[in-house]
Design a protein around this motif. Structure first.
Motif, PDB file in Angstrom:
ATOM      1  N   LEU A 176       0.825  -1.213   0.000  1.00  0.00           N
ATOM      2  CA  LEU A 176       0.000   0.000   0.000  1.00  0.00           C
ATOM      3  C   LEU A 176       0.863   1.268   0.000  1.00  0.00           C
ATOM      4  CD1 LEU A 176      -3.011  -0.845   2.355  1.00  0.00           C
ATOM      5  CD2 LEU A 176      -2.635  -1.387  -0.053  1.00  0.00           C
ATOM      6  N   ASP A 177       2.053   1.168   0.589  1.00  0.00           N
ATOM      7  CA  ASP A 177       2.932   2.336   0.599  1.00  0.00           C
ATOM      8  C   ASP A 177       3.454   2.672  -0.800  1.00  0.00           C
ATOM      9  OD1 ASP A 177       2.530   2.666   3.259  1.00  0.00           O
ATOM     10  OD2 ASP A 177       4.455   1.839   3.908  1.00  0.00           O
ATOM     11  N   ARG A 178       3.530   1.664  -1.676  1.00  0.00           N
ATOM     12  CA  ARG A 178       4.056   1.962  -3.020  1.00  0.00           C
ATOM     13  C   ARG A 178       2.958   1.964  -4.074  1.00  0.00           C
ATOM     14  NH1 ARG A 178       5.760  -3.574  -2.552  1.00  0.00           N
ATOM     15  NH2 ARG A 178       4.757  -4.777  -4.197  1.00  0.00           N
ATOM     16  N   GLU A 179       1.797   1.405  -3.756  1.00  0.00           N
ATOM     17  CA  GLU A 179       0.740   1.242  -4.752  1.00  0.00           C
ATOM     18  C   GLU A 179      -0.590   1.636  -4.114  1.00  0.00           C
ATOM     19  OE1 GLU A 179       1.286   0.094  -8.087  1.00  0.00           O
ATOM     20  OE2 GLU A 179      -0.734   0.951  -8.103  1.00  0.00           O
ATOM     21  N   LYS A 180      -1.108   2.791  -4.503  1.00  0.00           N
ATOM     22  CA  LYS A 180      -2.311   3.295  -3.835  1.00  0.00           C
ATOM     23  C   LYS A 180      -3.550   2.488  -4.203  1.00  0.00           C
ATOM     24  CE  LYS A 180      -0.261   6.373  -1.545  1.00  0.00           C
ATOM     25  NZ  LYS A 180       0.292   5.708  -0.354  1.00  0.00           N
ATOM     26  N   ASN A 181      -3.637   2.050  -5.454  1.00  0.00           N
ATOM     27  CA  ASN A 181      -4.814   1.291  -5.882  1.00  0.00           C
ATOM     28  C   ASN A 181      -4.422  -0.071  -6.439  1.00  0.00           C
ATOM     29  OD1 ASN A 181      -6.909   3.371  -5.468  1.00  0.00           O
ATOM     30  ND2 ASN A 181      -5.713   4.479  -7.011  1.00  0.00           N
ATOM     31  N   PRO A 182      -3.978  -0.966  -5.582  1.00  0.00           N
ATOM     32  CA  PRO A 182      -3.502  -2.259  -6.088  1.00  0.00           C
ATOM     33  C   PRO A 182      -4.643  -3.105  -6.639  1.00  0.00           C
ATOM     34  CG  PRO A 182      -3.604  -2.297  -3.693  1.00  0.00           C
ATOM     35  CD  PRO A 182      -3.926  -0.896  -4.111  1.00  0.00           C
ATOM     36  N   THR A 183      -4.331  -3.868  -7.685  1.00  0.00           N
ATOM     37  CA  THR A 183      -5.297  -4.833  -8.196  1.00  0.00           C
ATOM     38  C   THR A 183      -5.291  -6.057  -7.287  1.00  0.00           C
ATOM     39  OG1 THR A 183      -3.634  -5.953  -9.527  1.00  0.00           O
ATOM     40  CG2 THR A 183      -4.803  -4.112 -10.571  1.00  0.00           C
ATOM     41  N   ARG A 184      -6.310  -6.913  -7.450  1.00  0.00           N
ATOM     42  CA  ARG A 184      -6.376  -8.163  -6.695  1.00  0.00           C
ATOM     43  C   ARG A 184      -5.096  -8.985  -6.940  1.00  0.00           C
ATOM     44  NH1 ARG A 184     -10.356  -9.451  -2.782  1.00  0.00           N
ATOM     45  NH2 ARG A 184     -10.547 -11.707  -2.650  1.00  0.00           N
ATOM     46  N   GLU A 185      -4.642  -8.981  -8.196  1.00  0.00           N
ATOM     47  CA  GLU A 185      -3.448  -9.735  -8.559  1.00  0.00           C
ATOM     48  C   GLU A 185      -2.214  -9.197  -7.831  1.00  0.00           C
ATOM     49  OE1 GLU A 185      -3.926 -12.391 -10.259  1.00  0.00           O
ATOM     50  OE2 GLU A 185      -1.799 -12.928 -10.223  1.00  0.00           O
ATOM     51  N   ALA A 229       2.308 -13.306  -1.395  1.00  0.00           N
ATOM     52  CA  ALA A 229       2.665 -14.671  -1.820  1.00  0.00           C
ATOM     53  C   ALA A 229       3.627 -15.356  -0.847  1.00  0.00           C
ATOM     54  CB  ALA A 229       3.265 -14.644  -3.221  1.00  0.00           C
ATOM     55  N   GLY A 230       4.324 -14.572  -0.034  1.00  0.00           N
ATOM     56  CA  GLY A 230       5.277 -15.177   0.894  1.00  0.00           C
ATOM     57  C   GLY A 230       4.743 -15.367   2.298  1.00  0.00           C
ATOM     58  N   ASN A 231       3.435 -15.212   2.474  1.00  0.00           N
ATOM     59  CA  ASN A 231       2.842 -15.342   3.812  1.00  0.00           C
ATOM     60  C   ASN A 231       1.813 -16.464   3.804  1.00  0.00           C
ATOM     61  OD1 ASN A 231       3.607 -12.289   3.406  1.00  0.00           O
ATOM     62  ND2 ASN A 231       3.621 -12.658   5.599  1.00  0.00           N
ATOM     63  N   LEU A 232       2.105 -17.520   4.549  1.00  0.00           N
ATOM     64  CA  LEU A 232       1.165 -18.646   4.615  1.00  0.00           C
ATOM     65  C   LEU A 232       0.102 -18.401   5.680  1.00  0.00           C
ATOM     66  CD1 LEU A 232       3.343 -21.891   4.451  1.00  0.00           C
ATOM     67  CD2 LEU A 232       2.066 -20.774   2.614  1.00  0.00           C
ATOM     68  N   CYS A 233      -1.139 -18.796   5.355  1.00  0.00           N
ATOM     69  CA  CYS A 233      -2.220 -18.807   6.342  1.00  0.00           C
ATOM     70  C   CYS A 233      -2.828 -20.198   6.309  1.00  0.00           C
ATOM     71  CB  CYS A 233      -3.279 -17.778   5.979  1.00  0.00           C
ATOM     72  SG  CYS A 233      -4.771 -17.922   6.995  1.00  0.00           S
ATOM     73  N   ARG A 234      -2.982 -20.823   7.462  1.00  0.00           N
ATOM     74  CA  ARG A 234      -3.541 -22.181   7.475  1.00  0.00           C
ATOM     75  C   ARG A 234      -5.013 -22.202   7.880  1.00  0.00           C
ATOM     76  NH1 ARG A 234      -0.095 -24.802   4.306  1.00  0.00           N
ATOM     77  NH2 ARG A 234      -1.019 -22.992   3.355  1.00  0.00           N
ATOM     78  N   VAL A 271      -7.206  -6.355   2.684  1.00  0.00           N
ATOM     79  CA  VAL A 271      -6.167  -5.485   2.121  1.00  0.00           C
ATOM     80  C   VAL A 271      -6.800  -4.546   1.085  1.00  0.00           C
ATOM     81  CG1 VAL A 271      -3.990  -5.404   0.843  1.00  0.00           C
ATOM     82  CG2 VAL A 271      -4.352  -7.177   2.565  1.00  0.00           C
ATOM     83  N   ALA A 272      -7.732  -5.101   0.288  1.00  0.00           N
ATOM     84  CA  ALA A 272      -8.408  -4.261  -0.709  1.00  0.00           C
ATOM     85  C   ALA A 272      -9.195  -3.150  -0.019  1.00  0.00           C
ATOM     86  CB  ALA A 272      -9.334  -5.118  -1.575  1.00  0.00           C
ATOM     87  N   ARG A 273      -9.886  -3.498   1.091  1.00  0.00           N
ATOM     88  CA  ARG A 273     -10.662  -2.491   1.840  1.00  0.00           C
ATOM     89  C   ARG A 273      -9.728  -1.410   2.390  1.00  0.00           C
ATOM     90  NH1 ARG A 273     -14.744  -2.228   6.229  1.00  0.00           N
ATOM     91  NH2 ARG A 273     -15.960  -3.782   5.091  1.00  0.00           N
ATOM     92  N   ALA A 274      -8.599  -1.836   2.958  1.00  0.00           N
ATOM     93  CA  ALA A 274      -7.651  -0.863   3.516  1.00  0.00           C
ATOM     94  C   ALA A 274      -7.083   0.034   2.412  1.00  0.00           C
ATOM     95  CB  ALA A 274      -6.521  -1.583   4.244  1.00  0.00           C
ATOM     96  N   ALA A 275      -6.836  -0.560   1.252  1.00  0.00           N
ATOM     97  CA  ALA A 275      -6.315   0.234   0.136  1.00  0.00           C
ATOM     98  C   ALA A 275      -7.324   1.298  -0.261  1.00  0.00           C
ATOM     99  CB  ALA A 275      -6.006  -0.676  -1.057  1.00  0.00           C
TER     100      ALA A 275
END
Lengths: 328, 160
Positions: free
Chosen positions: B115-124, B131-136, B147-151
């Motif tokens: 979010l600090d580098r990309e104000k309106n990030p796409t879902r992709e 991609a480097g954070n696992l959630c089980r 993240v989309a809501r925060a963006a």
């Protein structure tokens, strides 16, 4: 918590200081760049160096420099993220930018370096395990034991070359600069590797890899394809690097196809390349090259997925790589 | 042998007296009592210990404090401004993006760098950044939503 074994840490400011420090401490010392390969291995007690020579503070350790002849030099400490984001590499040597982008995760690409990826320790299901696991099984010959768990009758270690960037740098006719207190030498990237899971590098331990030198890309098209279970995380269980240079009449003048993840060193498919040279990239030529490429691939049952599948996929991925180059 | 190291964490200068083989994860949790940074695999495979160094996500389990002197380190404790939660924290709470919560700190720091580098990030782009954070637990969808809501929220605030 898994903790690192104790070590003395040095942060030399120049390559000369770094190699002299190694000479001073000898086999007790190891170089470390990003640490993303070495530190997990140290936590698992695959390495227990008494002295670490950290390379992060070296002057002129990062960066990509364009030559007058349009070749490039990539300093070994350039991070994988910087390699992936480099516009020179993306346009002229796309296979290398792609390979770097496909290494592990964003966090590790920000830490890990191209030099580190080229020197990546070989991997094996029986080796990349915690100390207690390896101890319970009786240790393998790569660390603390005497036999190979994958091929118990074998006199050698079959741990697998799992670097994404090495097949690419070889396919691009790259060279590497090695520096030691005895002087420096530049060797072909292919000669940086040996077909042995333990002594997998064709450099002496006191030699520091400082630069990767790529010849002018000219009309060479290149690509890298990677097979793995999870597209966002894993080491390759197969990598295919292909570089083709076309003449103005569309015939292939120069070809190199190199496989990763199928042996203890990157595997050059010389027969496949020989078939392609002098041909146009037709369906028949692609199929003949793919057929020739998969034969020498001899993956063993020591990484993720089955070795039969990985061997079959070598043919499929070589064909896909060549098809993609035909479309470019 | 222990030695004196200087670290800047969440805008504060700290002097530590530790051995050089202690990782940043150990220093944060065991020396500075900043236990928001989680230890998961400790081998660089899960992303639970993600922190920012000069704004870039890295893994604290594979970083040495001795190499990070003079750099700006941000942990999850540095996200909120006093009692005011970071938009990412608010979105994660409101959309139930955390179940067991173990991956959440790392997720939010990877997301903050995006979010600090990309104000309106796409879902992709969000998927790539995480991609480097696992959630089980969650299956990721609610995390991506948060993240989309925060963006959206930070984008809106920026436009005011």
């Amino acid at each position: 918590m898994l903790r690192l074994p104790p070590f003395e840490y040095h942060a030399p400011r120049s390559v000369e200081q770094a190699v002299n420090l190694y000479a001073q401490h000898g086999a007790d010392a190891m170089f470390v760049a990003g640490g993303t390969d070495l530190y997990p291995n140290m936590k698992r007690r695959q390495f227990e160096p008494k002295v670490l020579i950290g390379l992060g503070a070296l002057d002129e350790w990062r960066g990509i420099v364009k030559h007058n002849d349009n070749g490039v030099t990539i300093r070994a400490g350039t991070t994988l993220a910087q390699v992936a984001d480099s516009s020179i590499l993306q346009t002229q040597y796309p296979a290398l930018a792609i390979a770097a982008e496909l290494v592990s995760t964003p966090q590790l690409r920000a830490m890990g370096t191209l030099g580190g990826n080229l020197c990546l320790d070989t991997r094996c299901n029986y080796y990349d395990q915690e100390f207690s696991w390896r101890q319970a099984l009786g240790f393998c010959m790569k660390k603390d034991g005497v036999i190979c768990m994958v091929a118990p009758g074998s006199s050698r270690c079959w741990a697998v070359s799992s670097t994404d960037c090495a097949p690419v740098v070889i396919a691009l006719d790259g060279r590497v600069r090695l520096v030691s207190p005895r002087g420096e030498r530049v060797i072909a990237a292919t000669d940086l590797y040996r077909d042995d899971g333990i002594e997998y590098l064709g450099k002496t331990r006191d030699e520091l890899l400082t630069e990767i030198i790529l010849p002018p890309a000219d009309e060479t098209k290149s690509i890298y394809l990677k097979l793995r279970r999870r597209d966002s995380f894993d080491f390759p269980i197969l990598g295919v690097a292909a570089a083709l240079r076309f003449a103005s009449n569309g015939e292939i003048e120069h070809a190199r196809i190199v496989l990763g993840g199928v042996g203890s060193r990157p595997l050059e498919c010389t027969e496949a390349a020989r078939i392609l040279v002098g041909q146009k990239l037709s369906r028949e030529a692609i199929d003949a090259a793919a057929e020739a490429a998969w034969k020498p691939a001899r993956p063993l049952d020591n990484t993720d997925s089955t070795h039969g599948y990985r061997k079959k996929m070598a043919r499929v991925y070589v064909a896909r790589a060549l098809e993609a180059l035909g479309e470019k | 042998m222990k030695q004196v190291l200087h670290l800047r964490v969440n805008g504060q200068a700290h002097e530590l007296y530790i051995e050089p083989h202690k990782t940043l994860l150990e220093a944060l949790r065991e020396e500075l009592d900043l236990t928001g940074t989680k230890h998961g695999c400790e081998l660089g495979e899960c992303g639970a210990c993600t922190v920012l160094v000069d704004g870039t996500p890295i893994l604290a389990c594979l970083a040495l404090p001795i190499e990070l002197q003079g750099r700006e380190i941000t942990t999850v404790e540095g996200l909120a401004q006093g009692a005011e939660l970071h938009p990412l924290q608010r979105a994660f709470a409101e959309l139930n993006a955390a179940q067991c919560g173990y991956c959440t700190a790392g997720m939010m720091l990877s997301a903050k760098a995006l979010l600090d580098r990309e104000k309106n990030p796409t879902r992709e782009q969000i998927r790539d950044a995480l991609a480097g954070n696992l959630c089980r637990c969650t299956g990721y969808e609610k995390i991506l939503d948060a993240v989309a809501r925060a963006a959206q929220e930070t984008g809106d605030e920026g436009n005011k």
